[in-house]
Enzyme design. Sequence first.
Site, PDB file in Angstrom:
ATOM      1  N   LYS A 161       0.886  -1.327  -0.063  1.00 11.00           N
ATOM      2  CA  LYS A 161      -0.192  -0.088  -0.129  1.00 11.00           C
ATOM      3  C   LYS A 161       0.886   1.314   0.088  1.00 11.00           C
ATOM      4  O   LYS A 161       1.160   1.996   0.940  1.00 11.00           O
ATOM      5  CB  LYS A 161      -0.715  -0.091   1.147  1.00 11.00           C
ATOM      6  CG  LYS A 161      -2.216   0.690   1.151  1.00 11.00           C
ATOM      7  CD  LYS A 161      -3.122   0.400   2.142  1.00 11.00           C
ATOM      8  CE  LYS A 161      -4.286   1.430   2.093  1.00 11.00           C
ATOM      9  NZ  LYS A 161      -4.999   1.468   1.033  1.00 11.00           N
TER      10      LYS A 161
HETATM   11  N1  PPE Z   1      -7.990  -1.581  -2.687  1.00 14.25           N
HETATM   12  C1  PPE Z   1      -7.353  -0.402  -2.579  1.00 14.25           C
HETATM   13  C2  PPE Z   1      -6.688   0.194  -3.863  1.00 14.25           C
HETATM   14  C3  PPE Z   1      -7.532   0.279  -1.328  1.00 14.25           C
HETATM   15  O1  PPE Z   1      -6.842   1.645  -1.454  1.00 14.25           O
HETATM   16  C4  PPE Z   1      -8.264  -0.246  -0.381  1.00 14.25           C
HETATM   17  C5  PPE Z   1      -8.258   0.506   1.004  1.00 14.25           C
HETATM   18  C6  PPE Z   1      -8.739  -1.470  -0.204  1.00 14.25           C
HETATM   19  C7  PPE Z   1      -8.602  -2.266  -1.789  1.00 14.25           C
HETATM   20  C8  PPE Z   1      -9.610  -2.080   0.807  1.00 14.25           C
HETATM   21  O2  PPE Z   1      -8.519  -2.565   1.927  1.00 14.25           O
HETATM   22  P1  PPE Z   1      -8.829  -2.661   3.204  1.00 14.25           P
HETATM   23  O3  PPE Z   1      -9.104  -1.335   3.784  1.00 14.25           O
HETATM   24  O4  PPE Z   1      -7.993  -3.422   3.914  1.00 14.25           O
HETATM   25  O5  PPE Z   1     -10.117  -3.508   3.111  1.00 14.25           O
HETATM   26  N2  PPE Z   1      -8.363   2.026   0.697  1.00 14.25           N
HETATM   27  C9  PPE Z   1      -8.179   2.687   1.942  1.00 14.25           C
HETATM   28  C10 PPE Z   1      -7.880   4.260   1.536  1.00 14.25           C
HETATM   29  C11 PPE Z   1      -8.761   4.868   0.750  1.00 14.25           C
HETATM   30  C12 PPE Z   1      -8.307   6.340   0.570  1.00 14.25           C
HETATM   31  O6  PPE Z   1      -7.250   6.716   0.966  1.00 14.25           O
HETATM   32  O7  PPE Z   1      -9.081   7.211  -0.081  1.00 14.25           O
HETATM   33  C13 PPE Z   1      -9.209   2.639   2.906  1.00 14.25           C
HETATM   34  O8  PPE Z   1     -10.245   2.184   2.722  1.00 14.25           O
HETATM   35  O9  PPE Z   1      -9.052   3.216   3.885  1.00 14.25           O
END
Ligand code: PPE
Length: 305
Positions: free
Chosen positions: A159
Site C-alpha cells: 500500500k
Molecule cells: N484496494 C485499494 C486500492 C485500497 O486502497 C483499499 C483501501 C482496499 C482495496 C481495501 O482494503 P481494506 O481497507 O484493507 O479493506 N483503501 C483505503 C484508503 C482509501 C483512501 O485513501 O481514500 C481505505 O479504505 O481506508
Amino acid sequence: MPITPTTKIWMNGELVDWDAANIHVLTHSLHYGMGVFEGVRAYETAQGPAVFRLTEHMERLHNSARILMMDLPYTVDELVEATKLVVRESGLPSCYIRPIAYYGYGEMGLNTLPCTVDVAIACWPWGAYLGDEALTKGVKLKTSSWTRHDHNTMPPASKTTGNYVNSSLAKVEALKAGYDEAIMLNRQGMVSECTGENVFVARKGRFLTPPLAAGALEGITQDSVMTIAKDLGFECVLSELTRSDVYIAEEMFLCGTAAEVSAVNSLDDRPIPCPGPMTTAIAEQYHRAVRGEIDRYKDWVEHVS
Ligand code: PPE
C-alpha cells in the site's frame, strides 16, 4: 472529503499538536511517492472505542514496507499501542485512522537506502466514503481507461503512496464523467479492484472477488466479508473476473475500510440489481461485527483502553 482536525498526531514516538505535525518541502517521499500507509477505522462499541483488526493493518504496513525495502523503526506492537493512544487522546467515539511511514528530510535522489524513515499516525471523524446512500441506492461504476499497474511496475501488494496516482487518475476520470467510482482492469483485461475498494460480484448464486494476483490489494475488509459471507451460508471465492461477469452480475458490492460495504447499481450504464439481498445481509453483519456486537468476531475488535 474534508478533514476535521482533532487535537494530537503521533509523530516518531511523540504526540504533537495537530497544527505542528508538519514536514519540510524537501521530504524525500513527497518527491518520489515512496511512502506506505494504512486506512483503519475505530468504531463505538459497548466497551468504548475499538479499532477494527488493528494488528492486521499494522502487519500489512510492515509488509508494504518490506516490499519497498524500507526499515520501519517501530514494531507492529509499538504501532498498535501508538494508534490506541492517538484514538484515546482524540476523545472520539469513532474515527478514521491514517498511519503513514515515509522517507524523511535530509537526502535527495532515488537511492532510498541512506534515508531516515519517519512514521505518523493521525485520526479524525470521517463519514461514508462513497456517500450516505451507497448501501441503499448503490454506486455507479465506470470501467477506467487507466490500466491497473501490475506486479512488475508498482507492486499492488504494497500500500504505497505512489501507487495511488493510478487510483486518482481513474477516480477523477470517473467523477468527471458523472459516475461515482471506477473499476480497474489489469493488463490482461481482468477486473482487479476499484480505486480504493475490493470488488465482490455474485454470479450463479456465489460471490467472486479478484485476488492479489489480479492486481488487487489484499483487503482486510475483503477478508472479513469473505468470512461473514461464508458464515451466512453464501459461497464466496477468490477468482478472476471479466467485465462481462460484472455486466451480468446478480448483485455486486465494493468493500474497504473507508467505503465499508457499498452496493453497486451499474457498470458502464448496465444496471445491476441493487441492493441485492445477499449484499444487504452481509452489510448488516459487517456493521454489527465492527461494533463488537457479534461474539464470533470479537477478536477483530481491538479496544483502545
Ligand atoms: N484496494 C485499494 C486500492 C485500497 O486502497 C483499499 C483501501 C482496499 C482495496 C481495501 O482494503 P481494506 O481497507 O484493507 O479493506 N483503501 C483505503 C484508503 C482509501 C483512501 O485513501 O481514500 C481505505 O479504505 O481506508
